[in-house]
Design a protein around this motif. Structure first.
Motif, PDB file in Angstrom:
ATOM      1  N   ASP A 508     -31.476 106.976 -37.431  1.00  0.00           N
ATOM      2  CA  ASP A 508     -30.732 108.078 -38.044  1.00  0.00           C
ATOM      3  C   ASP A 508     -30.821 107.956 -39.559  1.00  0.00           C
ATOM      4  N   PRO A 509     -31.455 108.901 -40.261  1.00  0.00           N
ATOM      5  CA  PRO A 509     -31.557 108.810 -41.720  1.00  0.00           C
ATOM      6  C   PRO A 509     -30.206 108.736 -42.423  1.00  0.00           C
ATOM      7  N   ALA A 510     -29.153 109.241 -41.766  1.00  0.00           N
ATOM      8  CA  ALA A 510     -27.829 109.153 -42.376  1.00  0.00           C
ATOM      9  C   ALA A 510     -27.356 107.714 -42.484  1.00  0.00           C
ATOM     10  N   ALA A 511     -27.959 106.821 -41.709  1.00  0.00           N
ATOM     11  CA  ALA A 511     -27.573 105.408 -41.740  1.00  0.00           C
ATOM     12  C   ALA A 511     -28.420 104.585 -42.701  1.00  0.00           C
ATOM     13  N   TRP A 512     -29.367 105.195 -43.403  1.00  0.00           N
ATOM     14  CA  TRP A 512     -30.200 104.454 -44.348  1.00  0.00           C
ATOM     15  C   TRP A 512     -29.371 104.048 -45.559  1.00  0.00           C
ATOM     16  N   ARG A 513     -29.559 102.830 -45.993  1.00  0.00           N
ATOM     17  CA  ARG A 513     -28.817 102.301 -47.141  1.00  0.00           C
ATOM     18  C   ARG A 513     -29.798 101.651 -48.120  1.00  0.00           C
ATOM     19  N   LEU A 514     -29.292 101.248 -49.272  1.00  0.00           N
ATOM     20  CA  LEU A 514     -30.149 100.581 -50.255  1.00  0.00           C
ATOM     21  C   LEU A 514     -30.768  99.324 -49.670  1.00  0.00           C
ATOM     22  N   LEU A 515     -29.945  98.507 -49.015  1.00  0.00           N
ATOM     23  CA  LEU A 515     -30.410  97.269 -48.394  1.00  0.00           C
ATOM     24  C   LEU A 515     -30.217  97.382 -46.892  1.00  0.00           C
ATOM     25  N   ASN A 516     -31.308  97.280 -46.142  1.00  0.00           N
ATOM     26  CA  ASN A 516     -31.275  97.396 -44.691  1.00  0.00           C
ATOM     27  C   ASN A 516     -31.738  96.072 -44.093  1.00  0.00           C
ATOM     28  N   ILE A 517     -30.808  95.367 -43.459  1.00  0.00           N
ATOM     29  CA  ILE A 517     -31.058  94.015 -42.964  1.00  0.00           C
ATOM     30  C   ILE A 517     -31.190  94.053 -41.448  1.00  0.00           C
ATOM     31  N   ALA A 518     -32.288  93.511 -40.954  1.00  0.00           N
ATOM     32  CA  ALA A 518     -32.530  93.486 -39.511  1.00  0.00           C
ATOM     33  C   ALA A 518     -32.762  92.060 -39.052  1.00  0.00           C
ATOM     34  N   LYS A 519     -32.387  91.788 -37.816  1.00  0.00           N
ATOM     35  CA  LYS A 519     -32.679  90.507 -37.178  1.00  0.00           C
ATOM     36  C   LYS A 519     -33.050  90.771 -35.724  1.00  0.00           C
ATOM     37  N   SER A 520     -33.827  89.888 -35.182  1.00  0.00           N
ATOM     38  CA  SER A 520     -34.217  90.019 -33.782  1.00  0.00           C
ATOM     39  C   SER A 520     -33.042  89.667 -32.883  1.00  0.00           C
ATOM     40  N   THR A 521     -32.938  90.359 -31.752  1.00  0.00           N
ATOM     41  CA  THR A 521     -31.892  90.008 -30.798  1.00  0.00           C
ATOM     42  C   THR A 521     -32.114  88.622 -30.210  1.00  0.00           C
ATOM     43  N   ALA A 522     -33.345  88.102 -30.354  1.00  0.00           N
ATOM     44  CA  ALA A 522     -33.645  86.753 -29.875  1.00  0.00           C
ATOM     45  C   ALA A 522     -33.308  85.686 -30.908  1.00  0.00           C
ATOM     46  N   ALA A 523     -32.846  86.092 -32.080  1.00  0.00           N
ATOM     47  CA  ALA A 523     -32.585  85.139 -33.159  1.00  0.00           C
ATOM     48  C   ALA A 523     -31.310  84.344 -32.889  1.00  0.00           C
ATOM     49  N   ASP A 524     -31.302  83.132 -33.385  1.00  0.00           N
ATOM     50  CA  ASP A 524     -30.116  82.273 -33.341  1.00  0.00           C
ATOM     51  C   ASP A 524     -29.678  82.058 -34.777  1.00  0.00           C
ATOM     52  N   ILE A 525     -28.647  82.818 -35.195  1.00  0.00           N
ATOM     53  CA  ILE A 525     -28.268  82.787 -36.606  1.00  0.00           C
ATOM     54  C   ILE A 525     -27.677  81.451 -37.021  1.00  0.00           C
ATOM     55  N   LEU A 526     -27.179  80.675 -36.078  1.00  0.00           N
ATOM     56  CA  LEU A 526     -26.630  79.361 -36.409  1.00  0.00           C
ATOM     57  C   LEU A 526     -27.609  78.239 -36.089  1.00  0.00           C
ATOM     58  N   ALA A 527     -28.872  78.592 -35.931  1.00  0.00           N
ATOM     59  CA  ALA A 527     -29.881  77.575 -35.618  1.00  0.00           C
ATOM     60  C   ALA A 527     -29.938  76.543 -36.727  1.00  0.00           C
ATOM     61  N   SER A 528     -29.975  75.282 -36.340  1.00  0.00           N
ATOM     62  CA  SER A 528     -30.023  74.211 -37.322  1.00  0.00           C
ATOM     63  C   SER A 528     -30.782  73.026 -36.754  1.00  0.00           C
ATOM     64  N   PRO A 529     -31.682  72.442 -37.551  1.00  0.00           N
ATOM     65  CA  PRO A 529     -32.370  71.229 -37.085  1.00  0.00           C
ATOM     66  C   PRO A 529     -31.415  70.081 -36.823  1.00  0.00           C
ATOM     67  N   PHE A 530     -30.190  70.172 -37.341  1.00  0.00           N
ATOM     68  CA  PHE A 530     -29.233  69.086 -37.176  1.00  0.00           C
ATOM     69  C   PHE A 530     -28.203  69.397 -36.086  1.00  0.00           C
ATOM     70  N   ASP A 531     -28.501  70.400 -35.266  1.00  0.00           N
ATOM     71  CA  ASP A 531     -27.602  70.753 -34.188  1.00  0.00           C
ATOM     72  C   ASP A 531     -27.463  69.575 -33.218  1.00  0.00           C
ATOM     73  N   ASP A 532     -26.231  69.224 -32.876  1.00  0.00           N
ATOM     74  CA  ASP A 532     -25.995  68.039 -32.055  1.00  0.00           C
ATOM     75  C   ASP A 532     -26.602  68.166 -30.669  1.00  0.00           C
ATOM     76  N   VAL A 533     -26.486  69.353 -30.078  1.00  0.00           N
ATOM     77  CA  VAL A 533     -27.044  69.537 -28.740  1.00  0.00           C
ATOM     78  C   VAL A 533     -28.560  69.399 -28.761  1.00  0.00           C
ATOM     79  N   SER A 534     -29.186  70.025 -29.736  1.00  0.00           N
ATOM     80  CA  SER A 534     -30.638  69.918 -29.849  1.00  0.00           C
ATOM     81  C   SER A 534     -31.052  68.472 -30.088  1.00  0.00           C
ATOM     82  N   ALA A 535     -30.269  67.775 -30.883  1.00  0.00           N
ATOM     83  CA  ALA A 535     -30.588  66.375 -31.161  1.00  0.00           C
ATOM     84  C   ALA A 535     -30.547  65.539 -29.889  1.00  0.00           C
ATOM     85  N   GLU A 536     -29.510  65.768 -29.064  1.00  0.00           N
ATOM     86  CA  GLU A 536     -29.384  64.999 -27.834  1.00  0.00           C
ATOM     87  C   GLU A 536     -30.540  65.301 -26.870  1.00  0.00           C
ATOM     88  N   LEU A 537     -30.892  66.574 -26.750  1.00  0.00           N
ATOM     89  CA  LEU A 537     -32.016  66.944 -25.883  1.00  0.00           C
ATOM     90  C   LEU A 537     -33.318  66.340 -26.378  1.00  0.00           C
TER      91      LEU A 537
END
Length: 853
Positions: A508-537
Motif C-alpha cells: 500500500d503506497p499510503a504505508a510508504w515512509r522515509l525509512l522502511n525496515i524489513a526482516k525475514s519471518t525466519a529471522a531470529d532477532i535475538l540471535a547471539s553466538p553467546f546464547d546459552d542454549v546454542s552453546a550447550e548444543l
C-alpha cells in the motif's frame, strides 16, 4: 577500490612550496598528481620532476627530512584514506600555522586515496534524468514525456545524523559552510516471507532473486506531527477501526501499548544512568559492577523483561543504525546502544546534508595541497634516525606506494579501516578486496574502467576472509603492538543498492515512509553466538565428534568460541565467528545475503527534492533479496565496524598507545611505530559513526601538536571565528584541563596520602560515557553565545529577535521542570493531531495533510 596501477621503481621528490594535488576524478599521470594552480602544460613539466631517479635512496631521504625541519620548518604528514576521518585530519592539520599561529602554514599534508576520487563520496552518483528532453540530449530513445526533469544526486551510503549524538560533526559542517536540513522521522516496519521452496540453508543472492517474495503489511508505522516552528513529534499509526472485525485494531493497539511501555522504561533507565555518569554499569548485577564486564544488548533485553513486540521494533531499527546483522547487534554492549537512546530520543530530528556529501568533500579538501588518487600505500619502513643538538632521537618514515615511489614523512595517519591498516603495517595486501561499485550510468567525469559489473555483487562470496592477526606477525615486528590492537576490531560487509524497484516497500503506497525496515519471518532477532542454549548444543555436538574421532582433546565453548561461531556461520551464512583461534576478533563477516539481518530501504525523494516525485529512487542497505535487474542504478559494497566487548576494550588500548607515542616523541625516545597514528569511526567510543571520524581526527591532531612543541603549531591568528579550530577551542581547553588535573592528582598521590587523591586514570570509554553528553550541552551553549555576539554586528533588530528566541530556549533548558512541562504540552498538541488523523482515516478520509508522512 584501486585503479589500474603502473609500477614505478624510482623514488620521488617534491617541489618545495608548490601546492600540488590530483585533478579530481581524472588522474593526469601514473602518480595521479596534478597541480591545481597551473595550466596543463606546466603540470606536465611538474609530473616529470616528481619521479627523478636518485642514485642513493637513503642519502636522498635524509637530506629531504633535514630540509623539511631546518629550512622550511614544516612537518610532513601523510594521511592514508580520504573518508571523513582522513579528510578531517588533513583539513585540520593543513589549517595549523607556526609560531603560535603567527607564522606560515606549519604542516605539509599529503593525502593518499586508492580510488579515483575522494573516498567519502566515491560511491555516490548523479541520477540520470528519465525525461524525454534529457533522453534526446543524451542520444537515447527511451525518454518519458510524462516524467518531470530531475537533477538529483544520491549519497551512497546515505549520510544521516542526529545533532544530539554528532555535536562535533555539526560543528565541522557549520565551520566549512555545509548546510543541512531535518527530515521527518517516519518509519515503517514489516516482515518478508519467502517461498518455502527457496533454500533457507543456502540463502545466496542468486536463489533469493528467483524465490517468491511476499511483503507483508507493516506491523508498525509512524508519522510526524508538527507542533511548533521547530518541534516535530513522531507517533505510531493505527489501522482504521472496523466494527465487523475489531481484532486487527485491538492487536495493533496492544502491541503499541507494549512498545510504548518498554520504550518509556528504557528511556528512563538510559537517561538516569547517563546523567549519573554510570552508563557503563547499566544492566549489571551489583555484584558484577567492578569486574569490567559489559552486559550485552541481548542480556539487557532478556533479563530486563522487554516484550517481543518492542524487540521486533527496536532490534531491527538499531541493526539499521549500526548496519549489522542481528548476531552482531546482540553482541553490542548495552551501554553503547542505550547511550545513543538517551541522547537522541525522544525529540531528536534526523538531519541530511542539503547538497550532498560532495560539498563536504570539496570544502574539506580545499586547503589540502597534495592529494594522490589511484594510489595505495603498500609498506612503511623507517629512515635511519638522527641525533639532534639536544641529544634526542629524530626519525622519519618512508612510505612506499603501489607505484614503488618512496616518500619521506615525519608522521603517517591511517584513516582506513582497522583491518586495512593492520594489513599495510604487516606489509600485506588486503586478503579479499570488496568488488568495485556497479553503476548502470556514469557521470561525464567518471572513468568507466574503475567500475565493476553487476554479477560481482550478486554473486559475491559471503565467506569470511582470513585477515592479518597478531599471531601471524613476529613479536619483534616494529608494528606488532599496533597490529595486535587493530586485529580486535570486527567488521561486517554491507551491500548498498540504489534502484527503483518499489516491491521493496509495503504494497500500500499510503504505508510508504522515509525509512522502511524489513526482516525475514525466519529471522531470529535475538540471535547471539553467546546464547546459552546454542552453546550447550554445540558442546554436546563437539563432544560426540571427539568421541567418534577418539580424540583426547577437550572442548570448552568459552575457550574456543571460534569453533562455535563457525558452525553457526555455516548454518546461517550470516555472521562470522566472534573469536579467532588466537582469541582476537574476526575482522569481517557478511550481514548482506542473510535472512538474519534488517533490510533498510530509504525513499531518497523524501530528503532530496531535486529527485522529483514521478519516479521513486530507493536505496536499500543489506538487501535480503535482490531487486529486479532492470531497476538497479548502482550497487556497492562496504565494510562497517561493529562493537563487541573486546573491541570496546581495544578502543581504550589504542587510545593509551597513542598517548604513550606522543610522550615518547616528546622525550626523544620514539621508535618508528610511534610516528604512526590511527583515526576512524572505530577508534572512538560509542557506535562507529561519522562523529567518531571527526573526534578521532581532532584527538590525533592534538597529540601531534603536543609531541612537536618546537613547531609551536596553532590555529592561524587570521582564521575566522567560524573556523572549526576556533569553535573547538573551548572543548580543547576542557580536555587539556582534565588531563592536567589528572597528572596533578597522580603527582600529589606519589608525594602524599594516596587515599586522598583519585589516581586511577579513566579509560577513553569511561571518560566518554561520563562527559560526552555534558560537553555537548556546554558546547551548544557556547555556540549560541558566539552566535549572539556575531549577530550584534548585523543589526539591532536581528539581534533582538535572536536574543528573544534564545532566551526562551535558555529558560526552558535551565529549568528541568519548565522543560518537562513544555515537552508535555508539545506531546498533547501532537496527540490531538494524531487523534484527529485517526478519526478521519477511520471513515475513509485521507488525513496525511495533517501528518507529515
Amino acid at each position: 577500490m584501486p585503479g589500474n596501477l603502473v609500477q614505478i621503481n624510482s623514488p620521488s621528490t617534491h617541489l618545495k612550496n608548490e601546492p600540488v594535488r590530483t585533478k579530481p576524478f581524472v588522474p593526469e599521470n601514473a602518480h595521479g598528481v596534478h597541480d591545481k594552480h597551473t595550466s596543463k602544460g606546466s603540470h606536465d613539466n611538474h609530473s616529470k620532476s616528481t619521479a627523478i631517479p636518485q642514485p642513493n635512496h637513503t642519502s636522498h631521504i635524509k637530506t629531504q627530512s633535514q630540509t623539511s625541519t631546518t629550512s622550511t620548518h614544516k612537518l610532513r604528514i601523510a594521511v592514508v584514506g580520504s573518508g571523513l576521518a582522513g579528510l578531517t585530519a588533513a583539513h585540520l592539520l593543513s589549517s595549523l600555522h607556526l609560531d603560535e599561529g603567527h607564522g606560515d602554514q606549519g604542516i605539509e599534508v599529503e593525502l593518499f586515496e586508492k580510488a579515483h576520487k575522494l573516498g567519502m563520496d566515491a560511491a555516490s552518483l548523479s541520477v540520470t534524468c528519465p525525461c524525454q528532453r534529457c533522453a534526446l540530449a543524451a542520444g537515447r530513445g527511451n525518454g518519458d514525456p510524462n516524467h518531470e526533469h530531475v537533477e538529483g544526486r544520491m549519497d551512497v551510503p546515505m549520510r544521516s545524523f542526529f545533532p544530539e549524538y554528532y555535536p562535533n560533526l555539526v560543528r565541522l559542517y557549520r565551520s566549512i559552510g555545509v548546510k543541512f536540513h531535518d527530515a521527518d522521522n517516519t518509519l515503517a516496519c514489516f516482515d518478508v516471507t519467502f517461498d518455502p521452496q527457496s533454500s533457507l540453508e543456502s540463502p545466496s543472492a542468486e536463489s533469493r532473486l528467483k524465490s517468491n517474495v511476499n511483503i507483508e503489511a507493516p506491523y508498525l508505522s509512524s508519522r510526524s506531527y508538527k507542533v511548533s516552528s521547530d518541534h516535530t513529534i513522531t507517533l505510531p499509526d493505527l489501522p482504521p477501526l472496523s466494527i465487523l472485525n475489531p481484532y486487527p485494531f485491538g492487536r495493533r493497539l496492544l502491541g503499541y501499548y507494549r512498545i510504548a511501555r518498554d520504550y518509556v522504561k528504557m528511556l528512563a533507565a538510559s537517561k538516569e544512568f547517563m546523567t549519573q555518569g554510570r552508563m557503563m554499569e547499566i544492566g549489571k548485577d551489583p555484584s558484577e559492577w567492578g569486574d569490567g564486564r559489559q552486559v550485552s544488548l541481548r542480556e539487557f533485553l532478556v533479563k530486563g523483561g522487554y516484550s517481543h513486540d518492542f524487540s521486533a521494533f527496536f532490534v531491527p531499527l538499531f541493526a539499521c543504525v549500526c548496519t549489522c546483522s542481528f548476531e552482531r547487534m546482540m553482541e553490542y554492549p548495552a551501554c553503547v546502544v542505550l547511550e545513543y537512546v538517551a541522547r537522541c530520543m525522544p525529540f531528536g530530528r534526523m538531519q541530511f546534508v542539503s547538497s550532498g556529501v560532495r560539498e563536504v568533500t570539496e570544502n574539506l579538501s580545499r586547503n589540502i595541497s597534495t592529494i594522490h588518487y589511484n594510489t595505495m600505500v603498500e609498506k612503511i619502513i623507517e629512515v635511519e634516525p638522527t641525533t639532534t643538538t639536544d641529544g634526542k632521537q629524530s626519525g622519519s618514515i618512508i612510505l612506499i606506494d603501489s607505484f614503488g615511489v618512496r616518500r619521506t614523512f615525519d608522521h603517517v595517519i591511517f584513516a582506513t579501516q582497522a583491518n586495512q591498516a593492520a594489513a599495510t603495517l604487516a606489509g600485506q595486501r588486503a586478503s579479499k578486496p570488496l568488488p568495485k561499485p556497479f553503476v548502470t550510468s556514469h557521470e561525464n567525469d567518471y572513468d568507466d574502467s574503475n567500475y565493476g559489473c553487476m554479477e560481482e555483487h550478486d554473486l559475491t562470496d559471503p565467506v569470511t576472509p582470513k585477515d592479518v592477526s597478531a599471531d601471524s606477525i613476529a613479536a619483534d615486528h616494529p608494528f606488532h603492538n599496533q597490529i595486535q590492537v587493530l586485529s580486535k576490531f570486527p567488521y561486517e560487509r554491507t551491500q548498498v543498492v540504489c534502484h527503483t524497484d518499489t516491491s521493496f516497500l509495503p504494497k500500500d503506497p499510503a504505508a510508504w515512509r522515509l525509512l522502511n525496515i524489513a526482516k525475514s519471518t525466519a529471522a531470529d532477532i535475538l540471535a547471539s553466538p553467546f546464547d546459552d542454549v546454542s552453546a550447550e548444543l554445540e558442546q554436546q555436538q563437539q563432544k560426540q565428534e571427539q568421541e567418534e574421532e577418539s580424540s583426547s582433546i577437550g572442548f570448552s565453548f568459552r575457550n574456543d568460541k571460534n569453533l562455535v561461531n563457525r558452525k553457526q556461520n555455516s548454518a546461517s551464512s550470516s555472521s562470522s565467528s566472534s573469536r579467532q583461534q588466537s582469541g582476537s576478533s574476526t575482522p569481517t563477516s557478511t550481514a548482506s545475503q542473510s535472512h538474519n539481518s534488517a533490510m533498510a530501504t530509504h525513499i531518497m525523494n523524501n530528503t532530496a527534492s531535486s529527485l522529483g516525485s514521478t519516479t521513486k529512487f530507493l536505496q536499500t542497505t543489506n538487501p535480503i533479496f535482490q531487486p529486479k535487474p532492470e531497476s538497479v542504478i548502482s550497487s556497492a559494497w562496504f565494510e562497517r565496524a561493529v562493537v563487541n566487548p573486546e573491541s570496546m576494550k581495544a578502543v581504550d588500548e589504542l587510545s593509551d598507545q597513542m598517548d604513550e607515542q606522543a610522550t615518547r616523541i616528546l622525550d626523544g625516545s620514539a621508535k618508528i611505530s610511534d610516528r604512526v597514528w590511527f583515526v576512524g569511526s572505530y577508534a572512538y567510543p560509542g557506535i562507529p559513526l561519522l562523529e567518531g571520524c571527526v573526534v578521532s581526527a581532532v584527538q590525533v591532531m592534538e597529540r601531534i601538536m603536543g609531541a612537536e612543541p618546537a613547531y609551536q603549531l596553532a590555529t592561524s591568528v587570521s582564521a575566522s571565528e567560524g573556523s572549526f579550530l576556533k569553535r573547538d577551542a573551548p572543548m580543547r581547553e576542557r580536555r587539556q584541563t582534565r588531563m592536567e588535573d589528572q597528572k596533578r592528582a597522580k603527582a600529589m598521590a606519589q608525594m602524599g596520602d594516596k587515599d586522598e587523591y583519585d589516581v586511577e586514570s579513566p579509560s577513553a570509554s569511561s571518560a566518554y560515557f561520563k562527559t560526552a553528553w555534558k560537553d555537548t550541552l556546554a558546547d551548544e551553549q557556547i555556540w549560541e553565545e558566539q552566535e549572539h555576539a556575531r549577530q550584534a554586528t548585523i543589526g539591532s533588530d536581528i539581534k533582538s529577535q535572536k536574543k528573544g528566541r534564545s532566551s526562551a530556549v535558555g529558560s526552558r533548558s535551565s529549568n528541568v521542570y519548565v522543560e518537562v512541562a513544555w515537552m508535555l504540552l508539545l506531546y498533547m498538541a501532537a496527540i490531538s493531531q494524531w487523534w484527529m488523523v485517526f478519526m478521519l482515516e477511520s471513515v475513509g478520509i485521507d488525513g496525511s495533510r495533517w501528518a507529515l508522512a
